[in-house]
Design a protein around this motif. Structure first.
Motif, PDB file in Angstrom:
ATOM      1  N   PRO A   6       0.839  -1.201   0.000  1.00 31.48           N
ATOM      2  CA  PRO A   6       0.000   0.000   0.000  1.00 31.48           C
ATOM      3  C   PRO A   6       0.875   1.253   0.000  1.00 31.48           C
ATOM      4  O   PRO A   6       1.988   1.247   0.506  1.00 31.48           O
ATOM      5  N   ASP A   7       0.334   2.333  -0.549  1.00 29.88           N
ATOM      6  CA  ASP A   7       1.053   3.607  -0.579  1.00 29.88           C
ATOM      7  C   ASP A   7       1.126   4.154   0.850  1.00 29.88           C
ATOM      8  O   ASP A   7       0.100   4.476   1.441  1.00 29.88           O
ATOM      9  N   PRO A   8       2.336   4.240   1.421  1.00 27.58           N
ATOM     10  CA  PRO A   8       2.456   4.724   2.809  1.00 27.58           C
ATOM     11  C   PRO A   8       2.392   6.249   2.908  1.00 27.58           C
ATOM     12  O   PRO A   8       2.405   6.796   3.997  1.00 27.58           O
ATOM     13  N   HIS A   9       2.338   6.933   1.776  1.00 24.44           N
ATOM     14  CA  HIS A   9       2.387   8.386   1.781  1.00 24.44           C
ATOM     15  C   HIS A   9       1.018   8.994   2.061  1.00 24.44           C
ATOM     16  O   HIS A   9      -0.004   8.509   1.598  1.00 24.44           O
ATOM     17  N   GLN A  10       1.046  10.057   2.820  1.00 26.94           N
ATOM     18  CA  GLN A  10      -0.133  10.865   3.082  1.00 26.94           C
ATOM     19  C   GLN A  10      -0.119  12.013   2.072  1.00 26.94           C
ATOM     20  O   GLN A  10       0.947  12.512   1.703  1.00 26.94           O
ATOM     21  N   HIS A  11      -1.293  12.426   1.642  1.00 32.77           N
ATOM     22  CA  HIS A  11      -1.407  13.512   0.666  1.00 32.77           C
ATOM     23  C   HIS A  11      -2.379  14.549   1.209  1.00 32.77           C
ATOM     24  O   HIS A  11      -3.413  14.201   1.776  1.00 32.77           O
ATOM     25  N   PHE A  12      -2.033  15.819   1.020  1.00 32.44           N
ATOM     26  CA  PHE A  12      -2.879  16.909   1.491  1.00 32.44           C
ATOM     27  C   PHE A  12      -2.630  18.115   0.616  1.00 32.44           C
ATOM     28  O   PHE A  12      -1.484  18.407   0.267  1.00 32.44           O
ATOM     29  N   GLU A  13      -3.708  18.806   0.247  1.00 38.19           N
ATOM     30  CA  GLU A  13      -3.572  20.031  -0.541  1.00 38.19           C
ATOM     31  C   GLU A  13      -4.491  21.082   0.047  1.00 38.19           C
ATOM     32  O   GLU A  13      -5.623  20.783   0.441  1.00 38.19           O
ATOM     33  N   ILE A  14      -3.993  22.293   0.118  1.00 36.61           N
ATOM     34  CA  ILE A  14      -4.772  23.423   0.613  1.00 36.61           C
ATOM     35  C   ILE A  14      -4.418  24.643  -0.234  1.00 36.61           C
ATOM     36  O   ILE A  14      -3.249  24.834  -0.591  1.00 36.61           O
ATOM     37  N   ALA A  15      -5.432  25.426  -0.577  1.00 37.30           N
ATOM     38  CA  ALA A  15      -5.222  26.617  -1.396  1.00 37.30           C
ATOM     39  C   ALA A  15      -5.929  27.800  -0.751  1.00 37.30           C
ATOM     40  O   ALA A  15      -7.003  27.646  -0.167  1.00 37.30           O
ATOM     41  N   THR A  16      -5.307  28.962  -0.856  1.00 33.95           N
ATOM     42  CA  THR A  16      -5.841  30.195  -0.288  1.00 33.95           C
ATOM     43  C   THR A  16      -5.646  31.324  -1.291  1.00 33.95           C
ATOM     44  O   THR A  16      -4.556  31.467  -1.848  1.00 33.95           O
ATOM     45  N   THR A  17      -6.698  32.090  -1.493  1.00 36.07           N
ATOM     46  CA  THR A  17      -6.586  33.265  -2.349  1.00 36.07           C
ATOM     47  C   THR A  17      -6.368  34.481  -1.459  1.00 36.07           C
ATOM     48  O   THR A  17      -7.049  34.658  -0.450  1.00 36.07           O
ATOM     49  N   VAL A  18      -5.379  35.278  -1.832  1.00 37.76           N
ATOM     50  CA  VAL A  18      -5.039  36.490  -1.083  1.00 37.76           C
ATOM     51  C   VAL A  18      -5.123  37.699  -2.003  1.00 37.76           C
ATOM     52  O   VAL A  18      -5.123  37.564  -3.233  1.00 37.76           O
ATOM     53  N   ARG A  19      -5.179  38.869  -1.407  1.00 36.19           N
ATOM     54  CA  ARG A  19      -5.301  40.117  -2.155  1.00 36.19           C
ATOM     55  C   ARG A  19      -3.954  40.591  -2.703  1.00 36.19           C
ATOM     56  O   ARG A  19      -3.891  41.428  -3.590  1.00 36.19           O
ATOM     57  N   ALA A  20      -2.868  40.076  -2.196  1.00 35.20           N
ATOM     58  CA  ALA A  20      -1.529  40.513  -2.600  1.00 35.20           C
ATOM     59  C   ALA A  20      -1.216  40.097  -4.036  1.00 35.20           C
ATOM     60  O   ALA A  20      -1.760  39.116  -4.545  1.00 35.20           O
ATOM     61  N   SER A  21      -0.302  40.831  -4.648  1.00 34.47           N
ATOM     62  CA  SER A  21       0.135  40.499  -6.009  1.00 34.47           C
ATOM     63  C   SER A  21       1.044  39.273  -5.985  1.00 34.47           C
ATOM     64  O   SER A  21       1.576  38.884  -4.932  1.00 34.47           O
ATOM     65  N   GLN A  22       1.253  38.701  -7.145  1.00 30.48           N
ATOM     66  CA  GLN A  22       2.143  37.544  -7.255  1.00 30.48           C
ATOM     67  C   GLN A  22       3.552  37.913  -6.794  1.00 30.48           C
ATOM     68  O   GLN A  22       4.218  37.124  -6.126  1.00 30.48           O
ATOM     69  N   GLU A  23       4.009  39.112  -7.094  1.00 32.08           N
ATOM     70  CA  GLU A  23       5.335  39.562  -6.676  1.00 32.08           C
ATOM     71  C   GLU A  23       5.421  39.690  -5.150  1.00 32.08           C
ATOM     72  O   GLU A  23       6.430  39.319  -4.545  1.00 32.08           O
ATOM     73  N   GLN A  24       4.367  40.221  -4.540  1.00 34.38           N
ATOM     74  CA  GLN A  24       4.353  40.346  -3.079  1.00 34.38           C
ATOM     75  C   GLN A  24       4.347  38.975  -2.407  1.00 34.38           C
ATOM     76  O   GLN A  24       5.044  38.766  -1.418  1.00 34.38           O
ATOM     77  N   VAL A  25       3.577  38.047  -2.961  1.00 32.94           N
ATOM     78  CA  VAL A  25       3.532  36.698  -2.388  1.00 32.94           C
ATOM     79  C   VAL A  25       4.876  36.013  -2.571  1.00 32.94           C
ATOM     80  O   VAL A  25       5.378  35.356  -1.650  1.00 32.94           O
ATOM     81  N   TRP A  26       5.489  36.181  -3.738  1.00 30.80           N
ATOM     82  CA  TRP A  26       6.810  35.585  -3.963  1.00 30.80           C
ATOM     83  C   TRP A  26       7.808  36.109  -2.925  1.00 30.80           C
ATOM     84  O   TRP A  26       8.574  35.336  -2.348  1.00 30.80           O
ATOM     85  N   ALA A  27       7.793  37.405  -2.682  1.00 34.83           N
ATOM     86  CA  ALA A  27       8.697  37.988  -1.677  1.00 34.83           C
ATOM     87  C   ALA A  27       8.420  37.370  -0.312  1.00 34.83           C
ATOM     88  O   ALA A  27       9.361  37.081   0.442  1.00 34.83           O
ATOM     89  N   TRP A  28       7.155  37.126   0.025  1.00 37.82           N
ATOM     90  CA  TRP A  28       6.783  36.545   1.313  1.00 37.82           C
ATOM     91  C   TRP A  28       7.299  35.119   1.440  1.00 37.82           C
ATOM     92  O   TRP A  28       7.917  34.760   2.434  1.00 37.82           O
ATOM     93  N   ILE A  29       7.040  34.271   0.425  1.00 40.96           N
ATOM     94  CA  ILE A  29       7.346  32.833   0.562  1.00 40.96           C
ATOM     95  C   ILE A  29       8.830  32.510   0.438  1.00 40.96           C
ATOM     96  O   ILE A  29       9.229  31.373   0.667  1.00 40.96           O
TER      97      ILE A  29
END
Length: 161
Positions: A6-29
């Motif tokens: 059996p696949d021993p891996h756990q999988h999880f995905e979560i997505a959030t939309t924010v008001r910041a621009s892609q450039e601002q989010v890139w700087a954050w992450i």
């Protein structure tokens, strides 16, 4: 009859939309001061003082950047991660595949996509805990839900003004 592999891996995905621009989010992450704010007060990761952040100059795909100690509540050491990025796509995201003390396998893909007047941050996790799989899985999911609440708080919810 049970599946012998059996696949021993756990999988999880979560997505959030924010008001910041892609450039601002890139700087954050890519800035560990921001990542620390996103993780607290649940967890804190150590980072070498002279580490400038995740940039094409600091990341060699597949090569360990540094060992980070992970503190529960910011105070109690409970794990380590040999932070390793497989992919760094400036402005778009990264794929981290880091050896960890608590995980047989850890992969974290964080991607940014434009969404209206902001963008969506999607975290996709694939992991295999070394022990207490149901508890570890529940903790990882709760922790990433916490991180996404913090992302909305610091980067703005699309509904906020």
């Amino acid at each position: 009859m049970r599946d012998p592999d059996p696949d021993p891996h756990q999988h999880f995905e979560i997505a959030t939309t924010v008001r910041a621009s892609q450039e601002q989010v890139w700087a954050w992450i890519t800035d560990f001061r921001c990542i620390r704010r996103e993780m607290m007060p649940v967890m804190r990761m150590t980072v070498p003082r002279d580490f400038a952040g995740l940039t094409p100059e600091t990341v060699v795909p597949g090569q360990r950047l540094f060992r980070s100690w992970i503190f529960l509540g910011g105070l109690l050491p409970f794990d380590w991660s040999d932070l390793t990025l497989e992919t760094l796509a400036p402005g778009a995201g990264f794929v981290e595949r880091s050896p960890m003390g608590s995980m047989r396998h850890w992969q974290h893909r964080r991607w940014i996509t434009p969404a209206g007047r902001g963008c969506t941050i999607t975290d996709t996790l694939t992991f295999a805990p070394r022990f207490a799989t149901p508890l570890a899985s529940a903790f990882v999911k709760a922790f990433f839900r916490h991180r996404h609440r913090r992302l909305r708080r610091f980067l703005g919810s699309p509904d906020s003004r």
